[in-house]
Design a protein around this motif. Structure first.
Motif, PDB file in Angstrom:
ATOM      1  N   CYS A 144      -5.115  -7.414  -5.288  1.00  0.00           N
ATOM      2  CA  CYS A 144      -4.590  -7.424  -4.182  1.00  0.00           C
ATOM      3  C   CYS A 144      -5.690  -8.457  -3.076  1.00  0.00           C
ATOM      4  O   CYS A 144      -4.814  -8.685  -1.971  1.00  0.00           O
ATOM      5  CB  CYS A 144      -5.073  -5.544  -3.690  1.00  0.00           C
ATOM      6  SG  CYS A 144      -3.896  -4.978  -4.675  1.00  0.00           S
ATOM      7  N   SER A 145      -6.860  -7.958  -3.237  1.00  0.00           N
ATOM      8  CA  SER A 145      -7.965  -8.862  -2.401  1.00  0.00           C
ATOM      9  C   SER A 145      -7.532  -9.967  -3.008  1.00  0.00           C
ATOM     10  O   SER A 145      -7.740 -10.937  -1.634  1.00  0.00           O
ATOM     11  CB  SER A 145      -8.979  -8.405  -2.751  1.00  0.00           C
ATOM     12  OG  SER A 145     -10.078  -8.461  -4.018  1.00  0.00           O
TER      13      SER A 145
ATOM     14  N   ILE B  25      -4.408 -11.773  -0.824  1.00  0.00           N
ATOM     15  CA  ILE B  25      -4.844 -11.590   0.933  1.00  0.00           C
ATOM     16  C   ILE B  25      -5.476 -13.272   1.016  1.00  0.00           C
ATOM     17  O   ILE B  25      -5.512 -13.361   1.903  1.00  0.00           O
ATOM     18  CB  ILE B  25      -5.621 -10.000   1.590  1.00  0.00           C
ATOM     19  CG1 ILE B  25      -4.357  -9.509   1.234  1.00  0.00           C
ATOM     20  CG2 ILE B  25      -5.794 -10.290   2.904  1.00  0.00           C
ATOM     21  CD1 ILE B  25      -5.252  -7.324   1.519  1.00  0.00           C
TER      22      ILE B  25
ATOM     23  N   GLU C  57      -3.516 -16.416   0.788  1.00  0.00           N
ATOM     24  CA  GLU C  57      -2.498 -16.320   1.566  1.00  0.00           C
ATOM     25  C   GLU C  57      -3.408 -16.765   2.892  1.00  0.00           C
ATOM     26  O   GLU C  57      -2.793 -17.503   3.619  1.00  0.00           O
ATOM     27  CB  GLU C  57      -2.199 -14.418   2.189  1.00  0.00           C
ATOM     28  CG  GLU C  57      -0.288 -14.685   1.257  1.00  0.00           C
ATOM     29  CD  GLU C  57       0.246 -15.290   1.210  1.00  0.00           C
ATOM     30  OE1 GLU C  57       1.090 -16.083   1.834  1.00  0.00           O
ATOM     31  OE2 GLU C  57       0.470 -16.163  -0.348  1.00  0.00           O
ATOM     32  N   TRP C  58      -4.821 -16.419   2.896  1.00  0.00           N
ATOM     33  CA  TRP C  58      -5.631 -16.804   4.774  1.00  0.00           C
ATOM     34  C   TRP C  58      -6.248 -17.727   3.926  1.00  0.00           C
ATOM     35  O   TRP C  58      -6.776 -18.993   5.351  1.00  0.00           O
ATOM     36  CB  TRP C  58      -6.421 -15.314   5.011  1.00  0.00           C
ATOM     37  CG  TRP C  58      -5.796 -14.853   5.961  1.00  0.00           C
ATOM     38  CD1 TRP C  58      -4.920 -13.631   5.233  1.00  0.00           C
ATOM     39  CD2 TRP C  58      -6.323 -14.871   6.912  1.00  0.00           C
ATOM     40  NE1 TRP C  58      -4.092 -13.266   6.405  1.00  0.00           N
ATOM     41  CE2 TRP C  58      -4.615 -13.740   7.781  1.00  0.00           C
ATOM     42  CE3 TRP C  58      -6.685 -15.277   8.538  1.00  0.00           C
ATOM     43  CZ2 TRP C  58      -4.692 -14.065   8.613  1.00  0.00           C
ATOM     44  CZ3 TRP C  58      -6.563 -15.163   9.064  1.00  0.00           C
ATOM     45  CH2 TRP C  58      -5.260 -14.176   9.890  1.00  0.00           C
TER      46      TRP C  58
ATOM     47  N   ALA D 227      -7.601  -4.311  -1.346  1.00  0.00           N
ATOM     48  CA  ALA D 227      -6.023  -4.272  -0.034  1.00  0.00           C
ATOM     49  C   ALA D 227      -7.204  -4.506   1.161  1.00  0.00           C
ATOM     50  O   ALA D 227      -7.421  -5.340   2.068  1.00  0.00           O
ATOM     51  CB  ALA D 227      -4.874  -4.053   0.549  1.00  0.00           C
TER      52      ALA D 227
ATOM     53  N   GLY E 299      -9.862  -7.853   1.155  1.00  0.00           N
ATOM     54  CA  GLY E 299      -9.223  -8.832   1.181  1.00  0.00           C
ATOM     55  C   GLY E 299      -9.267  -8.326   2.788  1.00  0.00           C
ATOM     56  O   GLY E 299      -9.958 -10.067   3.354  1.00  0.00           O
ATOM     57  N   GLY E 300      -8.855  -7.505   2.570  1.00  0.00           N
ATOM     58  CA  GLY E 300      -8.835  -7.954   5.020  1.00  0.00           C
ATOM     59  C   GLY E 300     -10.851  -8.286   5.137  1.00  0.00           C
ATOM     60  O   GLY E 300      -9.948  -8.560   6.267  1.00  0.00           O
TER      61      GLY E 300
ATOM     62  N   VAL F 199      -0.988  -4.448   0.293  1.00  0.00           N
ATOM     63  CA  VAL F 199      -1.171  -5.427   0.550  1.00  0.00           C
ATOM     64  C   VAL F 199       0.027  -6.071   1.879  1.00  0.00           C
ATOM     65  O   VAL F 199      -0.355  -6.571   2.394  1.00  0.00           O
ATOM     66  CB  VAL F 199      -0.912  -6.412  -0.484  1.00  0.00           C
ATOM     67  CG1 VAL F 199      -0.895  -7.963  -0.599  1.00  0.00           C
ATOM     68  CG2 VAL F 199      -1.647  -5.277  -1.785  1.00  0.00           C
ATOM     69  N   ARG F 200       1.128  -5.692   1.624  1.00  0.00           N
ATOM     70  CA  ARG F 200       2.015  -5.664   2.690  1.00  0.00           C
ATOM     71  C   ARG F 200       1.286  -5.433   4.198  1.00  0.00           C
ATOM     72  O   ARG F 200       1.106  -6.339   5.007  1.00  0.00           O
ATOM     73  CB  ARG F 200       3.573  -5.864   2.856  1.00  0.00           C
ATOM     74  CG  ARG F 200       4.334  -6.491   3.692  1.00  0.00           C
ATOM     75  CD  ARG F 200       4.298  -7.749   3.325  1.00  0.00           C
ATOM     76  NE  ARG F 200       3.949  -8.479   4.458  1.00  0.00           N
ATOM     77  CZ  ARG F 200       3.690  -9.272   4.593  1.00  0.00           C
ATOM     78  NH1 ARG F 200       4.350 -10.494   2.973  1.00  0.00           N
ATOM     79  NH2 ARG F 200       2.418 -10.384   5.670  1.00  0.00           N
TER      80      ARG F 200
ATOM     81  N   ALA G 288      -1.582  -5.087   4.782  1.00  0.00           N
ATOM     82  CA  ALA G 288      -2.782  -5.243   5.555  1.00  0.00           C
ATOM     83  C   ALA G 288      -3.000  -7.159   6.023  1.00  0.00           C
ATOM     84  O   ALA G 288      -3.592  -7.540   6.998  1.00  0.00           O
ATOM     85  CB  ALA G 288      -3.798  -5.898   3.913  1.00  0.00           C
ATOM     86  N   LEU G 289      -1.803  -7.872   5.331  1.00  0.00           N
ATOM     87  CA  LEU G 289      -1.743  -8.920   5.370  1.00  0.00           C
ATOM     88  C   LEU G 289      -0.665  -9.173   6.886  1.00  0.00           C
ATOM     89  O   LEU G 289      -1.392  -9.735   8.391  1.00  0.00           O
ATOM     90  CB  LEU G 289      -0.068  -9.961   4.549  1.00  0.00           C
ATOM     91  CG  LEU G 289      -0.902  -9.936   3.560  1.00  0.00           C
ATOM     92  CD1 LEU G 289       0.315 -10.521   2.720  1.00  0.00           C
ATOM     93  CD2 LEU G 289      -2.067 -11.769   3.507  1.00  0.00           C
TER      94      LEU G 289
END
Length: 145
Positions: free
Chosen positions: A18-19, A22, A25-26, A56, A59-60, A133-134, A136-137
């Motif tokens: 998960c992390s 994220i 993606e960032w 998640a 990751g955020g 995950v979605r 958090a994103l």
């Protein structure tokens, strides 16, 4: 392109947590290579491997730290900005899912050897975790705008 539930689940099948999804993606927005972003976030899967804080969320938090964190001493104003962003993120995540711990979110515990096969066999990892995950994103994207 927005990550779908299937794309996220496929990442899990291929060993990405998960992390890492994220942070990957960032990466560009944080000025990092995707490889470094994924690597730096690689130790957090399964709620730190023991069912604690959801990956998640971690990751955020990594994204928020990279975006708003202080870089040394005597930067209380920057710390205050990060603390406010962290509180906002957590409030929104809890509103969506009620909990922040992997074990509470899944109802199973990565730290218990008898639960690990259940996590995979039940399909919860591929049903619930992509939603986390979605979420958090989506929260991170909303906070950026």
């Amino acid at each position: 392109m927005e990550l779908t539930k299937e794309m996220i689940a496929n990442s899990f099948i291929n060993g990405v947590d998960c992390s890492q999804i994220i942070m990957g993606e960032w990466a560009d927005r944080l000025g990092m290579s995707k490889e470094d972003a994924i690597k730096v976030s690689s130790a957090f899967g399964g709620g730190l491997g023991v069912g604690e804080t959801c990956g998640a969320i971690i990751g955020g938090m990594l994204v928020l730290g990279m975006k708003y964190g202080n870089t040394g001493e005597n930067q209380q104003e920057q710390k205050d900005i990060l603390n406010a962003k962290r509180a906002e993120f957590l409030e929104k995540f809890k509103k969506a899912h009620s909990h922040c711990s992997c074990r509470e979110l899944l109802g199973l515990d990565f730290s218990k050897p008898e639960d690990v096969p259940k996590i995979f066999e039940s399909g919860i990892l591929f049903e619930a975790c992509p939603r986390f995950v979605r979420t958090a994103l989506d929260i991170l994207d909303e906070m950026e705008n």
